[in-house]
Design a protein around this motif. Structure first.
Motif, PDB file in Angstrom:
ATOM      1  N   LEU A  97      21.024   2.218   9.034  1.00  0.00           N
ATOM      2  CA  LEU A  97      20.199   2.324   7.832  1.00  0.00           C
ATOM      3  C   LEU A  97      18.750   2.432   8.290  1.00  0.00           C
ATOM      4  N   HIS A  98      18.120   3.564   8.010  1.00  0.00           N
ATOM      5  CA  HIS A  98      16.739   3.821   8.419  1.00  0.00           C
ATOM      6  C   HIS A  98      15.830   3.723   7.198  1.00  0.00           C
ATOM      7  N   VAL A  99      14.753   2.975   7.335  1.00  0.00           N
ATOM      8  CA  VAL A  99      13.752   2.863   6.273  1.00  0.00           C
ATOM      9  C   VAL A  99      12.412   3.281   6.862  1.00  0.00           C
ATOM     10  N   GLU A 100      11.753   4.222   6.192  1.00  0.00           N
ATOM     11  CA  GLU A 100      10.429   4.653   6.618  1.00  0.00           C
ATOM     12  C   GLU A 100       9.532   4.699   5.390  1.00  0.00           C
ATOM     13  N   ALA A 101       8.397   4.037   5.488  1.00  0.00           N
ATOM     14  CA  ALA A 101       7.435   3.981   4.378  1.00  0.00           C
ATOM     15  C   ALA A 101       6.088   4.444   4.915  1.00  0.00           C
ATOM     16  N   ARG A 102       5.555   5.492   4.306  1.00  0.00           N
ATOM     17  CA  ARG A 102       4.312   6.094   4.797  1.00  0.00           C
ATOM     18  C   ARG A 102       3.124   5.730   3.906  1.00  0.00           C
ATOM     19  N   ILE A 103       2.046   5.380   4.557  1.00  0.00           N
ATOM     20  CA  ILE A 103       0.783   5.068   3.877  1.00  0.00           C
ATOM     21  C   ILE A 103       0.048   6.374   3.607  1.00  0.00           C
ATOM     22  N   GLU A 104      -0.606   6.460   2.482  1.00  0.00           N
ATOM     23  CA  GLU A 104      -1.468   7.605   2.166  1.00  0.00           C
ATOM     24  C   GLU A 104      -2.871   7.239   2.658  1.00  0.00           C
ATOM     25  N   PHE A 105      -3.250   7.754   3.829  1.00  0.00           N
ATOM     26  CA  PHE A 105      -4.507   7.367   4.462  1.00  0.00           C
ATOM     27  C   PHE A 105      -5.740   7.783   3.657  1.00  0.00           C
ATOM     28  N   SER A 106      -5.604   8.762   2.779  1.00  0.00           N
ATOM     29  CA  SER A 106      -6.763   9.209   1.995  1.00  0.00           C
ATOM     30  C   SER A 106      -7.301   8.098   1.087  1.00  0.00           C
ATOM     31  N   LYS A 107      -6.446   7.111   0.738  1.00  0.00           N
ATOM     32  CA  LYS A 107      -6.900   5.976  -0.080  1.00  0.00           C
ATOM     33  C   LYS A 107      -7.944   5.144   0.647  1.00  0.00           C
ATOM     34  N   TYR A 108      -7.931   5.194   1.973  1.00  0.00           N
ATOM     35  CA  TYR A 108      -8.796   4.330   2.778  1.00  0.00           C
ATOM     36  C   TYR A 108      -9.999   5.059   3.372  1.00  0.00           C
ATOM     37  N   GLU A 109     -10.123   6.357   3.095  1.00  0.00           N
ATOM     38  CA  GLU A 109     -11.237   7.126   3.645  1.00  0.00           C
ATOM     39  C   GLU A 109     -12.561   6.591   3.109  1.00  0.00           C
ATOM     40  N   GLY A 110     -13.524   6.473   3.996  1.00  0.00           N
ATOM     41  CA  GLY A 110     -14.859   6.030   3.608  1.00  0.00           C
ATOM     42  C   GLY A 110     -15.011   4.527   3.443  1.00  0.00           C
ATOM     43  N   MET A 111     -13.931   3.786   3.570  1.00  0.00           N
ATOM     44  CA  MET A 111     -14.017   2.329   3.440  1.00  0.00           C
ATOM     45  C   MET A 111     -14.447   1.719   4.765  1.00  0.00           C
ATOM     46  N   GLY A 153       0.785  -1.229   0.000  1.00  0.00           N
ATOM     47  CA  GLY A 153       0.000   0.000   0.000  1.00  0.00           C
ATOM     48  C   GLY A 153       0.813   1.274   0.000  1.00  0.00           C
ATOM     49  N   VAL A 154       2.136   1.159  -0.079  1.00  0.00           N
ATOM     50  CA  VAL A 154       3.010   2.338  -0.039  1.00  0.00           C
ATOM     51  C   VAL A 154       3.482   2.665  -1.454  1.00  0.00           C
ATOM     52  N   ASP A 155       3.402   3.933  -1.829  1.00  0.00           N
ATOM     53  CA  ASP A 155       3.918   4.386  -3.122  1.00  0.00           C
ATOM     54  C   ASP A 155       5.410   4.673  -3.012  1.00  0.00           C
ATOM     55  N   ARG A 156       6.118   4.538  -4.119  1.00  0.00           N
ATOM     56  CA  ARG A 156       7.567   4.781  -4.171  1.00  0.00           C
ATOM     57  C   ARG A 156       7.926   6.156  -3.607  1.00  0.00           C
ATOM     58  N   LYS A 157       7.119   7.158  -3.897  1.00  0.00           N
ATOM     59  CA  LYS A 157       7.407   8.522  -3.459  1.00  0.00           C
ATOM     60  C   LYS A 157       7.286   8.696  -1.944  1.00  0.00           C
ATOM     61  N   ASP A 158       6.651   7.724  -1.271  1.00  0.00           N
ATOM     62  CA  ASP A 158       6.446   7.816   0.170  1.00  0.00           C
ATOM     63  C   ASP A 158       7.414   6.952   0.976  1.00  0.00           C
ATOM     64  N   VAL A 159       8.507   6.518   0.334  1.00  0.00           N
ATOM     65  CA  VAL A 159       9.524   5.715   1.009  1.00  0.00           C
ATOM     66  C   VAL A 159      10.775   6.569   1.183  1.00  0.00           C
ATOM     67  N   GLU A 160      11.332   6.543   2.391  1.00  0.00           N
ATOM     68  CA  GLU A 160      12.573   7.264   2.667  1.00  0.00           C
ATOM     69  C   GLU A 160      13.589   6.268   3.208  1.00  0.00           C
ATOM     70  N   VAL A 161      14.753   6.212   2.562  1.00  0.00           N
ATOM     71  CA  VAL A 161      15.858   5.371   3.015  1.00  0.00           C
ATOM     72  C   VAL A 161      17.030   6.307   3.262  1.00  0.00           C
ATOM     73  N   ARG A 162      17.589   6.265   4.480  1.00  0.00           N
ATOM     74  CA  ARG A 162      18.695   7.160   4.800  1.00  0.00           C
ATOM     75  C   ARG A 162      19.684   6.454   5.728  1.00  0.00           C
ATOM     76  N   ILE A 163      20.911   6.947   5.731  1.00  0.00           N
ATOM     77  CA  ILE A 163      21.961   6.441   6.611  1.00  0.00           C
ATOM     78  C   ILE A 163      22.335   7.555   7.570  1.00  0.00           C
ATOM     79  N   GLU A 164      22.388   7.192   8.842  1.00  0.00           N
ATOM     80  CA  GLU A 164      22.748   8.166   9.864  1.00  0.00           C
ATOM     81  C   GLU A 164      23.453   7.419  10.997  1.00  0.00           C
ATOM     82  N   ASN A 165      24.668   7.820  11.334  1.00  0.00           N
ATOM     83  CA  ASN A 165      25.443   7.205  12.422  1.00  0.00           C
ATOM     84  C   ASN A 165      25.560   5.684  12.268  1.00  0.00           C
ATOM     85  N   ASP A 166      25.925   5.239  11.075  1.00  0.00           N
ATOM     86  CA  ASP A 166      26.087   3.814  10.767  1.00  0.00           C
ATOM     87  C   ASP A 166      24.799   3.014  10.938  1.00  0.00           C
TER      88      ASP A 166
END
Length: 131
Positions: free
Chosen positions: A63-77, A48-61
């Protein structure tokens, strides 16, 4: 032959150590890690995550991955039945010295994030010639 019914794997909710600025649930994505001679491959399910809503970053050795859901897709369901909750995904990995932090790549297809972590030359196996 025994009856082998499929088992539903519950999504694991992340219990945050600190405060989050986004008022939403975060889940630990199901992840597989494979190793070859020259790289580690991390395969992560983020449905359910779009490519544009994924963040991969390196900080202090790390690897952080964060993937955000677009909740508007689920409104009214109003689901009749549901097996997993909707929420963001997050995962952190400690990187060893064997990973070349400049040679990490990411690809996303069909809700699956694939990270390729190249190993530094010194960490790659090699054959020693006997003279």
């Amino acid at each position: 032959m025994a009856d082998q019914a499929l088992q539903v794997q519950e999504k694991k909710e992340l219990v945050p150590k600190g405060e989050k600025t986004v008022p939403a649930r975060y889940y630990v994505p199901t992840t597989d890690i494979y190793e070859t001679d020259d790289a580690l491959t991390v395969v992560m399910e983020v449905p359910g995550v779009d490519r544009k809503d994924v963040e991969v970053r390196i900080e202090n050795d790390e690897l952080h991955v964060e993937a955000r859901i677009e909740f508007s897709k689920y409104e009214g369901m109003e689901p009749l039945y549901t097996e997993y909750n909707v929420g963001h995904f997050t995962r952190t990995f400690m990187l060893s010295q064997a990973v070349d932090q400049q040679q990490i790549s990411a690809a996303m297809a069909d809700g699956v994030l694939t990270l390729t972590l190249k190993k530094v030359q010194q960490a790659q196996p090699r054959r020693i010639a006997i003279t």
